[in-house]
Enzyme design. Structure first.
Site, PDB file in Angstrom:
ATOM      1  CE  LYS A  19      -9.707  -1.378   0.696  1.00 23.25           C
ATOM      2  NZ  LYS A  19      -9.893   0.518  -0.336  1.00 23.25           N
TER       3      LYS A  19
HETATM    4  C1  LIG Z   1      -8.392   0.593  -1.027  1.00 22.66           C
HETATM    5  C2  LIG Z   1      -9.791   1.904  -1.814  1.00 22.66           C
HETATM    6  C3  LIG Z   1      -8.834   1.895  -3.386  1.00 22.66           C
HETATM    7  C4  LIG Z   1      -7.406   1.332  -3.495  1.00 22.66           C
HETATM    8  O1  LIG Z   1      -7.434   0.367  -3.718  1.00 22.66           O
HETATM    9  P1  LIG Z   1      -5.615  -0.752  -3.547  1.00 22.66           P
HETATM   10  O2  LIG Z   1      -5.963  -2.140  -4.078  1.00 22.66           O
HETATM   11  O3  LIG Z   1      -5.385  -0.462  -2.350  1.00 22.66           O
HETATM   12  O4  LIG Z   1      -4.610  -0.194  -4.813  1.00 22.66           O
HETATM   13  C5  LIG Z   1      -8.910   2.795  -3.622  1.00 22.66           C
HETATM   14  N1  LIG Z   1     -10.491   3.344  -3.894  1.00 22.66           N
HETATM   15  C6  LIG Z   1     -11.395   3.077  -2.542  1.00 22.66           C
HETATM   16  C7  LIG Z   1     -12.601   3.761  -2.298  1.00 22.66           C
HETATM   17  C8  LIG Z   1     -10.785   1.553  -1.507  1.00 22.66           C
HETATM   18  O5  LIG Z   1     -11.346   1.841  -0.762  1.00 22.66           O
END
Ligand SMILES: *Cc1c(COP(=O)(O)O)cnc(C)c1O
Length: 496
Positions: free
Chosen positions: A113
């Site tokens: 993120k």
């Molecule tokens: C948010 C997240 C996901 C999922 O990603 P999306 O874009 O919501 O599909 C997968 N793995 C981790 C570690 C995350 O923080």
């Protein structure tokens, strides 16, 4: 280029307006009017560029109302070796033949993120200036762990912004809690809510749409905005790393320029895999997009049957960032595939009233053509961590392990040996308990004993940001009842 709402095609905004608004007033999400194209020559040229240059190049195709200088300011401020532990920003690890793990977690909070939340504050403050909105933005976030910390790190001490994060008092890991409650910055505020993630999310949504709170904030020259993946400013940065990884693989001779690859993504809200779909539609040579889910397999069922049905048990898993039953960004995919705001209103209306909708045969055919999907439970996730560690001395986090497992299943079932990029979304240090249980059979109770043990087992450097938490002072100890969130926002917004 303008952006349209998925629920009202006649509504048009510039990218700056779409980024400031976050979500459209009709409840729809903003999508670019057309998808810009990317040639093989352009991909080739990218291999000589730094990551911020690559990012600027891709953004220039989407944020056409930004000047080159504005885009460069954003990409250079976000993607540098102060925030990321590699100057290359992302890393590619070779796992087994033709399988490349794209590590997206070298940023300050050790989850992917950061790739979007390090740049969103710059995109947002630039957008505010461009649209002539002379207000301070207050970012409200409800988090189950990763988003909150990444948003705090991104917005801390960014001029013209402040950020408030609400997390469920007993619903995040000890490490995630420590990451958030020790956050530095004059403009940040973190608060536990006596309730679960849904209580936080509903509380924040209620505040966003409360005219009284908005009026009180406006009187003080402030306006709310959102940092979650419904905001185009969070999705656009994610398109870049797929193109960048492809450019690197082609430059290194791992693939031929123009050769198609598969992309496997551990999926929750459908943001990360949608970004890969955008890259494909731009012209990146991609064969299948493989959507990996944990026991919450609503997307596996949807992509294979065309029926979305959230009326099912919610599982709490060892890959908590994918524990989700409503994947918001699917709305963007279905709008691109149908071009019909009417169908979107119908389907998403049904989703909120009945929890279920079924797409047309045409969309089902497109989904089958573009996507493959699979899921695995916690036992299979842990078995995969152990298997990959044993065979390749590579330590996966729980989310990436879901993707590796689903990819291996896909490869066995289809015989498709197309070279594959697997998106790796978190550092194993963030989910140490399950990773150590998988590799060693058990994990120490204390968070920092886990860190030490994982260092010993994996050989990976302890991320500096997690190491620093050992001695860091807790700044935020408060918790509030759900009903008290509004009053809390009004008093705290004055202080930060
Ligand atoms: C948010 C997240 C996901 C999922 O990603 P999306 O874009 O919501 O599909 C997968 N793995 C981790 C570690 C995350 O923080």
């Amino acid at each position: 280029m303008y952006y349209k709402s998925t629920r009202d095609s006649s509504l048009k905004k510039t990218s700056a307006e779409a980024i400031v608004a976050g979500i459209s007033i009709d409840g729809g999400l903003f999508v670019p009017e057309e998808i810009p194209s990317l040639s093989l020559d352009e991909i080739k040229a990218m291999s000589d560029m730094t990551y911020p240059e690559r990012a600027a190049f891709v953004f220039s195709k989407f944020l056409t109302d930004f000047t080159d200088a504005e885009i460069r300011y954003c990409t250079e401020s976000a993607y540098n070796d102060k925030a990321f532990d590699h100057a290359s920003i992302t890393e590619i690890s070779h796992l087994f033949d033709g399988t490349y793990v794209l590590e997206l977690w070298h940023g300050p909070t050790c989850a992917f993120k950061d790739m979007a939340l390090q740049i969103l504050p710059y995109l947002l403050t630039t957008s505010l200036k461009k649209t002539g909105i002379d207000k301070k933005v207050v970012i409200l976030v409800a988090t189950s762990g990763d988003t909150g910390k990444a948003a705090l790190e991104g917005f801390a001490d960014v001029e013209g912004t402040s950020i408030m994060v609400f997390y469920p008092e007993d619903g995040v890991s000890a490490m995630q809690k420590k990451q958030m409650t020790t956050q530095d910055g004059k403009n940040v505020c973190v608060c536990a809510v006596k309730g679960n993630f849904d209580d936080c999310q509903n509380g924040v949504k209620a505040i966003f749409t409360d005219d009284d709170v908005k009026a009180q904030l406006a009187a003080k020259g402030k306006v709310f905005s959102s940092a979650n993946s419904i905001n185009w400013g969070r999705l656009a940065p994610q398109i870049i790393y797929y193109i960048s990884a492809y450019a690197d693989l082609a430059a290194n001779g791992d693939i031929a320029l123009g050769e198609k690859v598969n992309i496997t993504v551990p999926t929750g809200n459908f943001g990360n895999i949608l970004a890969a779909y955008y890259a494909k539609r731009m012209g990146l040579p991609v064969n299948k997009l493989i959507c990996a889910s944990n026991a919450n397999n609503v997307l596996t069922d949807f992509l294979t049957t065309g029926v979305y049905d959230r009326n099912r048990h919610f599982y709490t898993t060892v890959s908590p960032s994918m524990d989700i039953l409503i994947s918001s960004n699917l709305e963007r995919l279905l709008y691109i595939m149908t071009g019909s705001d009417e169908l979107i209103r119908d389907w998403f209306g049904k989703l909120s009233s009945e929890g279920r909708y079924e797409v047309t045969d045409d969309v089902k055919a497109q989904l089958r053509e573009e996507f493959a999907a699979g899921c695995c439970d916690d036992d299979a996730t842990k078995a995969t961590i152990s298997e990959i560690y044993g065979k390749y001395s590579y330590t996966l986090d729980t989310h990436t392990a879901v993707a590796v497992r689903v990819y291996e299943d896909y490869r066995k079932a289809t015989g498709d040996t197309t070279k594959t990029i697997i998106a790796s979304t978190a550092s194993p240090y963030k989910f140490g308990t399950a990773v150590l249980e998988a590799i060693c059979g058990s994990a120490p109770a204390d968070e920092f004993d886990k860190v030490d043990k994982l260092h010993e087992v994996s050989g990976y450097d302890v991320p500096a940001s997690l190491e620093a938490l050992r001695t860091k002072e807790i700044r935020f100890t408060g918790s509030v009842d759900r009903d008290a969130m509004k009053a809390f926002v009004l008093t705290e917004a004055d202080k930060i």
